[in-house]
Design an enzyme around this catalytic site. Structure first.
Site, PDB file in Angstrom:
ATOM      1  N   HIS A 152      -5.153   1.720   1.225  1.00 11.99           N
ATOM      2  CA  HIS A 152      -4.330   0.672   1.823  1.00 11.99           C
ATOM      3  C   HIS A 152      -4.795  -0.676   1.282  1.00 11.99           C
ATOM      4  CE1 HIS A 152      -2.505  -1.194   5.761  1.00 11.99           C
ATOM      5  NE2 HIS A 152      -2.150  -1.859   4.670  1.00 11.99           N
ATOM      6  N   HIS A 183      -3.426  -6.455 -14.239  1.00 15.75           N
ATOM      7  CA  HIS A 183      -3.286  -5.395 -15.230  1.00 15.75           C
ATOM      8  C   HIS A 183      -4.384  -4.332 -15.120  1.00 15.75           C
ATOM      9  CE1 HIS A 183      -6.702  -6.772 -17.701  1.00 15.75           C
ATOM     10  NE2 HIS A 183      -6.348  -7.971 -17.266  1.00 15.75           N
ATOM     11  N   ASP A 200       8.579  11.174  15.420  1.00 18.49           N
ATOM     12  CA  ASP A 200       7.441  10.498  16.031  1.00 18.49           C
ATOM     13  C   ASP A 200       6.944  11.330  17.204  1.00 18.49           C
ATOM     14  OD1 ASP A 200       6.322   7.366  15.943  1.00 18.49           O
ATOM     15  OD2 ASP A 200       6.007   8.412  17.854  1.00 18.49           O
TER      16      ASP A 200
END
Length: 207
Positions: free
Chosen positions: A144, A135, A34
Site C-alpha cells: 500500500h 522511473h 461485504d
C-alpha cells in the site's frame, strides 16, 4: 472481461474503488460483497451478499478486492485466484502511466497518481491518491502506497509493506517486506529489518 464487476468490501476503500470503476466505464453493472450485515448499499450500489458468495458469481462477473489491510487483502485475493475467479486491475482515468509500466491484477491506481517509465507494480497493490512513483520502481505484491507519497527512481518496496501518507523515499533505496513507514517519514537508506519506521530520517521504533 465480463459485463459485471463485483467489489469485495463496501466501506471506505470500496467506495473509492467503485468510483474508479464507474469512471472507467467498462462494466454494465457494479455491486458489492461485504461481511457486515448492516451494510445494504454503498455509493448507491447494492450489496448482494457476503465474501464467501463470490464463487457463485464466478462465471458472470469480474472481481476486485477493496480491503485496505494488506494481509487481509492478500488472503482474500489469493483465495479467489486459486478458485479461478477473474481479478481485474483498476486505473483512474486521471492517473498518468509512463511507457513500459506494468500493473498487476487486483491493483488499484487512484486519482492523480503518476507512475513513470519502466516501473513494475505487483498484484493486489494500492497506489493511493496523488502518489508519485518515478522511473524503474519495483513495487511487490500487496503493498500500500498511501496518498501523496513520493518515491524517487529505482526503488524496491517488498511484499506487504505499507508506506504512510506523505512519506518520501530517496532514490536507489530498498524497503524489505512487511514494513510500516509512518506518515511523513523520509527514507534515505535501505530498510532491511521488518518493523515500523518513523521520522526524518526514518528510524525503527518497535523492538
Amino acid at each position: 472481461m465480463k459485463d459485471k464487476l463485483i467489489i469485495i468490501g463496501a466501506s471506505g476503500q470500496g467506495k473509492v474503488v467503485a468510483d474508479i470503476a464507474i469512471k472507467m466505464n467498462r462494466w454494465q453493472s457494479i455491486a458489492f460483497l461485504d461481511d457486515h450485515e448492516s451494510i445494504k448499499t454503498s455509493m448507491g450500489l447494492e450489496v448482494i451478499g457476503r465474501t464467501a458468495d463470490a464463487f457463485t458469481y464466478k462465471s458472470e462477473a469480474d472481481f476486485f478486492v477493496a480491503i485496505g489491510n494488506n494481509a487481509t487483502r492478500e488472503k482474500i485475493q489469493e483465495k479467489l485466484i486459486k478458485g479461478g475467479l477473474n481479478i481485474v486491475s483498476l486505473v483512474h482515468p486521471s492517473a498518468v502511466l509512463g511507457t513500459d509500466v506494468e500493473i498487476g491484477i487486483g491493483t488499484v491506481v487512484m486519482a492523480g497518481v503518476v507512475i513513470n517509465s519502466s516501473s513494475r507494480i505487483g498484484k493486489g497493490c494500492i497506489i493511493n491518491t496523488s502518489a508519485s512513483l518515478d522511473h524503474d520502481n519495483t513495487i511487490e505484491d500487496y503493498v500500500h502506497i498511501s496518498p501523496s507519497t513520493s518515491l524517487a527512481g529505482t526503488i524496491r518496496v517488498e511484499k506487504g509493506t505499507w508506506i504512510g501518507i506523505g512519506s518520501i523515499v530517496s532514490n536507489n533505496v530498498n524497503i524489505c517486506s512487511r514494513c510500516k513507514v509512518g506518515a511523513g517519514a523520509v527514507v534515505v537508506k535501505d530498510i532491511s529489518v521488518p518493523g515500523t519506521y518513523i521520522g526524518v530520517p526514518a528510524r525503527r521504533v518497535d523492538r
